[in-house]
Write an enzyme that holds these catalytic residues in place. Sequence first.
Site: not given
Length: 140
Positions: A77-78
């Site tokens: 997700d980052g």
Amino acid sequence: MSLQIALYARDVKRSSVPFLEELMLQIRNSGAGIVLFEALAETVAALDGNTEEISVFSDHVQLNRYAPDFLITLGGDGTILEAATIVRDARIPILGINLGRLGFLADVAKTEISRAVQALLEEDYDIVERSLIELESDPS
């Protein structure tokens, strides 16, 4: 005109290299063009040295010059959030391939790369609009 697909990753661990290779092979075999984030291009060059037909970007301006149809992230997700800061307002759809265990934004499992790329090529997908906000605070 063939598709242009941008790839973004911060770094690719040795255990994830086979998934990167699978992704690159499938895109190349489809006839789509590839645009690599600068750090990822270095990884690809170290793997097979075959970067002759690959364009490279390092920021928003360079990415927009290539006008990719999609940007695929490899990570979590980052990584998607970082890629979104490069895409900005260019309205380039982002597909996240999760190289870890759990992803909320990067929801394509690394074992599903072939299926996901095939869906892109066949235009069998839905685009979900997301918003980004920026917050600045005064520490005093």
